[in-house]
Write a protein that holds these residues in place. Structure first.
Motif, mmCIF file in Angstrom:
data_model
loop_
_atom_site.group_PDB
_atom_site.id
_atom_site.type_symbol
_atom_site.label_atom_id
_atom_site.label_comp_id
_atom_site.label_asym_id
_atom_site.label_seq_id
_atom_site.Cartn_x
_atom_site.Cartn_y
_atom_site.Cartn_z
ATOM 1 N N ILE A 118 6.951 -6.019 -2.433
ATOM 2 C CA ILE A 118 7.064 -5.113 -3.645
ATOM 3 C C ILE A 118 8.171 -4.796 -4.703
ATOM 4 O O ILE A 118 7.844 -3.733 -3.740
ATOM 5 N N GLU A 119 8.760 -5.628 -5.257
ATOM 6 C CA GLU A 119 9.846 -5.731 -6.330
ATOM 7 C C GLU A 119 8.776 -5.433 -7.354
ATOM 8 O O GLU A 119 7.868 -7.314 -7.846
ATOM 9 N N PRO A 120 10.338 -5.166 -7.959
ATOM 10 C CA PRO A 120 9.881 -5.781 -9.899
ATOM 11 C C PRO A 120 9.315 -7.280 -9.725
ATOM 12 O O PRO A 120 10.317 -7.561 -9.218
ATOM 13 N N GLY A 121 8.911 -7.420 -11.492
ATOM 14 C CA GLY A 121 8.494 -8.796 -11.192
ATOM 15 C C GLY A 121 7.918 -9.705 -10.845
ATOM 16 O O GLY A 121 6.624 -10.907 -10.943
ATOM 17 N N LYS A 122 6.918 -9.502 -9.250
ATOM 18 C CA LYS A 122 6.481 -9.925 -8.676
ATOM 19 C C LYS A 122 4.741 -9.446 -8.908
ATOM 20 O O LYS A 122 4.877 -8.168 -9.324
ATOM 21 N N TYR A 123 3.884 -10.352 -8.145
ATOM 22 C CA TYR A 123 2.441 -9.877 -8.568
ATOM 23 C C TYR A 123 2.314 -8.986 -7.614
ATOM 24 O O TYR A 123 2.779 -8.725 -7.140
ATOM 25 N N ALA A 124 1.526 -8.109 -8.310
ATOM 26 C CA ALA A 124 0.635 -6.574 -7.762
ATOM 27 C C ALA A 124 0.031 -6.772 -6.518
ATOM 28 O O ALA A 124 -1.149 -6.839 -7.193
ATOM 29 N N ASP A 125 0.179 -7.788 -5.649
ATOM 30 C CA ASP A 125 -0.584 -7.812 -4.630
ATOM 31 C C ASP A 125 -0.126 -6.777 -3.921
ATOM 32 O O ASP A 125 1.145 -6.898 -3.297
ATOM 33 N N PHE A 126 -1.358 -6.290 -3.193
ATOM 34 C CA PHE A 126 -0.647 -4.999 -2.371
ATOM 35 C C PHE A 126 -1.840 -4.586 -1.777
ATOM 36 O O PHE A 126 -3.214 -4.763 -2.265
ATOM 37 N N VAL A 127 -1.778 -4.063 -0.735
ATOM 38 C CA VAL A 127 -2.950 -2.928 0.094
ATOM 39 C C VAL A 127 -2.887 -1.930 1.217
ATOM 40 O O VAL A 127 -1.382 -1.706 1.048
ATOM 41 N N ILE A 128 -3.929 -1.558 1.196
ATOM 42 C CA ILE A 128 -3.581 -0.152 1.328
ATOM 43 C C ILE A 128 -4.377 0.263 2.927
ATOM 44 O O ILE A 128 -5.408 -0.533 2.875
ATOM 45 N N LEU A 129 -4.148 0.601 3.536
ATOM 46 C CA LEU A 129 -4.769 0.835 5.194
ATOM 47 C C LEU A 129 -4.954 2.041 5.133
ATOM 48 O O LEU A 129 -4.253 2.919 5.231
ATOM 49 N N ASP A 130 -5.791 2.269 6.574
ATOM 50 C CA ASP A 130 -5.893 4.342 6.868
ATOM 51 C C ASP A 130 -5.069 4.615 7.852
ATOM 52 O O ASP A 130 -5.064 5.232 8.310
ATOM 53 N N LYS A 131 -4.399 3.838 7.932
ATOM 54 C CA LYS A 131 -3.164 3.573 9.090
ATOM 55 C C LYS A 131 -2.152 3.004 8.834
ATOM 56 O O LYS A 131 -1.712 1.763 8.623
ATOM 57 N N ASP A 132 -0.752 3.564 9.509
ATOM 58 C CA ASP A 132 0.544 2.971 9.382
ATOM 59 C C ASP A 132 0.620 1.600 10.452
ATOM 60 O O ASP A 132 0.790 2.013 11.431
ATOM 61 N N ILE A 133 0.746 0.530 10.003
ATOM 62 C CA ILE A 133 1.580 -0.735 11.302
ATOM 63 C C ILE A 133 2.413 -0.484 11.703
ATOM 64 O O ILE A 133 2.375 -0.973 13.121
ATOM 65 N N MET A 134 3.501 0.236 11.151
ATOM 66 C CA MET A 134 5.087 -0.034 11.597
ATOM 67 C C MET A 134 4.599 0.976 12.881
ATOM 68 O O MET A 134 6.052 1.267 13.540
ATOM 69 N N LYS A 135 4.065 1.941 12.727
ATOM 70 C CA LYS A 135 3.821 3.783 13.471
ATOM 71 C C LYS A 135 3.430 4.267 13.649
ATOM 72 O O LYS A 135 2.771 4.754 14.778
ATOM 73 N N ALA A 136 1.878 3.263 14.191
ATOM 74 C CA ALA A 136 0.349 3.052 14.524
ATOM 75 C C ALA A 136 0.374 3.129 16.143
ATOM 76 O O ALA A 136 1.532 1.934 16.754
ATOM 77 N N LYS A 137 0.161 3.536 17.388
ATOM 78 C CA LYS A 137 0.079 3.140 18.768
ATOM 79 C C LYS A 137 -0.246 1.447 18.546
ATOM 80 O O LYS A 137 -1.305 1.604 18.549
ATOM 81 N N GLY A 138 0.128 0.846 19.788
ATOM 82 C CA GLY A 138 0.115 -0.487 19.561
ATOM 83 C C GLY A 138 -1.576 -1.138 20.104
ATOM 84 O O GLY A 138 -1.996 -1.432 19.645
ATOM 85 N N SER A 139 -2.071 0.017 20.923
ATOM 86 C CA SER A 139 -3.579 -0.374 21.083
ATOM 87 C C SER A 139 -4.506 0.031 19.974
ATOM 88 O O SER A 139 -5.696 -0.204 19.406
ATOM 89 N N GLU A 140 -4.215 0.898 18.610
ATOM 90 C CA GLU A 140 -4.561 1.243 18.038
ATOM 91 C C GLU A 140 -4.630 -0.147 16.663
ATOM 92 O O GLU A 140 -5.341 0.073 15.773
ATOM 93 N N LEU A 141 -3.839 -0.802 16.500
ATOM 94 C CA LEU A 141 -3.676 -2.101 15.657
ATOM 95 C C LEU A 141 -4.386 -2.405 15.411
ATOM 96 O O LEU A 141 -5.212 -2.795 13.885
ATOM 97 N N PRO A 142 -5.458 -2.456 16.287
ATOM 98 C CA PRO A 142 -6.250 -4.049 15.433
ATOM 99 C C PRO A 142 -8.028 -3.090 15.315
ATOM 100 O O PRO A 142 -8.868 -3.911 15.161
ATOM 101 N N THR A 143 -7.748 -1.911 15.381
ATOM 102 C CA THR A 143 -8.566 -1.221 14.905
ATOM 103 C C THR A 143 -8.623 -0.245 13.465
ATOM 104 O O THR A 143 -8.838 -0.276 12.872
ATOM 105 N N ILE A 144 -7.653 -0.405 12.814
ATOM 106 C CA ILE A 144 -6.829 -0.168 11.744
ATOM 107 C C ILE A 144 -7.693 -0.728 10.390
ATOM 108 O O ILE A 144 -7.330 -1.967 10.443
ATOM 109 N N LYS A 145 -7.600 -0.365 9.250
ATOM 110 C CA LYS A 145 -8.374 -0.842 8.716
ATOM 111 C C LYS A 145 -8.225 -0.794 7.006
ATOM 112 O O LYS A 145 -7.336 0.089 6.976
ATOM 113 N N VAL A 146 -8.714 -2.041 6.196
ATOM 114 C CA VAL A 146 -8.231 -2.031 4.521
ATOM 115 C C VAL A 146 -9.060 -0.641 4.299
ATOM 116 O O VAL A 146 -9.827 -1.227 3.947
ATOM 117 N N THR A 147 -8.121 0.070 3.138
ATOM 118 C CA THR A 147 -8.975 0.970 2.389
ATOM 119 C C THR A 147 -9.005 0.249 0.955
ATOM 120 O O THR A 147 -10.191 0.567 0.530
#
Ligand SMILES: [Zn+2]
Length: 543
Positions: A501-530
């Motif tokens: 996500i940087e100026p000049g690039k296509y505005a392709d992005f995704v919003i998740l219901d939890k942060d995959i960089m911080k969630a517990k390992g076991s939670e990762l596969p249950t995280i959903k795209v909103t």
């Protein structure tokens, strides 16, 4: 008054400068930009389908007058996910066929085919996704039951990896397959003088080539239904590995009409007509479509013992698997692909197939280079060969869920020693400092968050094994996210237009219901795209 005027003019000019128009302001977010410093921000602005600015909401709100404000209420936002190795069209076709993924026995498969046949009364019965490794009896089935149920209607059911299939007699008759028949790079199983219906590797093609071509309407339905499911898991670009050139037009037209919004990186299959087409036409590049590479098969898959190994299989003495073509074929096409500056992407799973291809690549690439030739899967690599990836800038293109799907039986095929350097993603990443990730769907699930989870935790959806499978080859979360975004873009020569996500690039992005960089390992596969956006336009909304 004379003194005040210049000051007022200055002030007016400053106010004017703040009034830039934009399409959308995304704010109150944790934006993982995935730029070179892995910066996070809390807002960004979109204009004309591209990212215009990234920063803090306060400063962006002062400067830009956005038509739409999207307050994501603290949610995490990532660049649109890229699947570096998939079979998007085939997956879409599969959605119109019998789905045999996760079936647990041959009788269950028969039932699924019967149910499908009752609803779809015409034409070939085609199914995909069975895996005898998931059954109690791990033997290949035979076609007897299919013959009695469908004496006239051709049936072809492919194994999950596509490298083996079972056909009934009606299908074998159409293809003219006879008991005892042999084929280079494949097996036609004959038992007691009779065909069992089992076809391995090149033998599968004898029957698939007889399946009537899908109509243009079926092709469009396949692409659009695949797109719908992929948007729901946050994919905004897919690499479709091994299409005929005729699909290029179908995709282009559907994108042109605005129906197909998924961006596609298409590798053409290793066929003379595809080389002729692209060599003559040159690379094809639009915002939605990029065609500049060829997908070649060196060997088969480990599950069906089609992967070509340096030493025999641990569970099948004297059997090494095989190459799907004479090495001469690869030696012949590689310099042609190189001469056109195109990319060669070779499916290689066994350590012998990987070695053969690394050597052929090395002979053409000569040293460090930027042709980004890829070895798809790079699953079993001899320790002696690993350094060749770095030496010749060869890109390992890997699918972390393969490790956690295969871990139950890969050791049986390979033995302990060889298993150690199989699915060695971290070691492979270290070779060039970057690595694209994918799923190989429909072989695996389409969900890129399963890829993320498998890459960092090295566990399957059951949470097995507790300590992670060969955890020394896990990727960090930053590496895994890069593998699904900027590094996957780079493997497609698209890192300047997407993947962050940087100026000049296509505005392709995704919003998740939890942060995959911080969630517990076991939670990762249950995280959903909103929500999923392409070109700043919403293409999926969970609610
Ligand atoms: Zn594949």
């Amino acid at each position: 008054m004379k003194k005040l005027l210049p000051a007022l003019l200055l002030l007016a000019a400053a106010c004017k400068q703040k009034e830039y128009n934009a399409d959308m302001l995304v704010k109150n977010a944790v934006v993982y930009t995935v730029d070179s410093n892995f910066t996070t921000a809390n807002a960004f602005v979109v204009s004309g389908g591209k990212i215009l600015a990234v920063g803090s909401a306060d400063s962006l709100e002062q400067k830009y007058n956005a038509r739409e404000v999207l307050d994501v209420q603290g949610a995490a936002v990532y660049p649109g996910f890229i699947d570096g190795h998939a079979h998007f069209y085939e997956y879409g076709m599969g959605l119109q066929q019998v789905n045999l993924v996760s079936t647990h026995s041959w009788p269950e498969i028969i039932d699924s085919v019967k149910t499908f046949a009752d609803k779809n009364t015409d034409g070939w019965l085609i199914g995909n996704g069975w895996d005898q490794n998931d059954w109690t009896t791990k033997q290949f089935p035979d076609k007897a039951k299919l013959d009695s149920l469908f004496p006239m209607r051709p049936v072809l059911l492919s194994r999950v990896d596509g490298h083996a299939a079972i056909a009934n007699q009606a299908a074998l008759n159409i293809a003219g397959v006879k008991p005892g028949q042999t084929i280079v790079g494949g097996t036609i199983e004959t038992r007691n003088g009779k065909l069992t219906g089992i076809l391995v590797d090149n033998a599968v093609g004898i029957v698939t080539r007889k399946i009537p071509q899908p109509t243009p309407a079926m092709v469009d339905t396949a692409l659009l239904s695949a797109q719908k499911n992929c948007f729901a898991v946050g994919l905004t670009t897919v690499d479709d590995c091994g299409l005929p050139y005729t699909m290029v037009n179908a995709i282009n037209e559907l994108q042109h009409k605005g129906d197909l919004k998924m961006r596609m990186y298409v590798m053409l299959a290793d066929r003379p007509e595809n080389y002729e087409y692209l060599f003559k036409k040159g690379a094809i590049k639009t915002p939605g479509l990029n065609v500049r590479s060829f997908k070649v098969y060196a060997d088969g898959a480990l599950g069906s013992r089609g992967a070509c190994l340096l030493k025999p299989y641990a569970d099948s003495a004297k059997w090494n698997g095989f190459l799907l073509s004479d090495p001469k074929h690869f030696e012949e096409i590689a310099p042609k692909i190189a001469a056109h500056g195109f990319q060669m992407c070779t499916h290689a799973i066994g350590d012998s197939a990987v070695r053969t291809m690394l050597k052929i690549y090395a002979a053409n690439l000569k040293g460090k280079n930027d042709l980004r030739w890829r070895i798809e899967h790079s699953q079993i690599v001899s320790p002696e060969d690993i350094a060749l990836f770095g030496k010749y800038s060869i890109i390992p293109s890997v699918q972390p869920t393969h490790a956690t799907s295969d871990m139950y039986w890969a050791g049986k095929r390979l033995g302990k020693e060889r298993l150690k350097t199989a699915y060695a993603y971290k070691q492979l990443l270290d070779q060039n400092g970057w690595i694209p990730l994918g799923t190989d769907f429909p072989v695996e699930n389409i969900n890129p968050l399963y890829t993320f989870y498998a890459a960092v935790e090295r566990k399957d959806l059951k949470g097995f094994p507790e300590a992670g499978f060969q955890k020394e080859n896990a990727l960090s979360r930053i590496e895994a996210l890069k593998g699904m975004t900027i590094w996957a873009a780079k493997a497609n020569f698209e890192e300047k237009e997407k993947g962050s996500i940087e100026p000049g690039k296509y505005a392709d992005f995704v919003i998740l219901d939890k942060d995959i960089m911080k969630a517990k390992g076991s939670e990762l596969p249950t995280i959903k795209v909103t929500k999923t956006y392409i070109n700043g336009v919403k293409v999926y909304d969970k609610k």
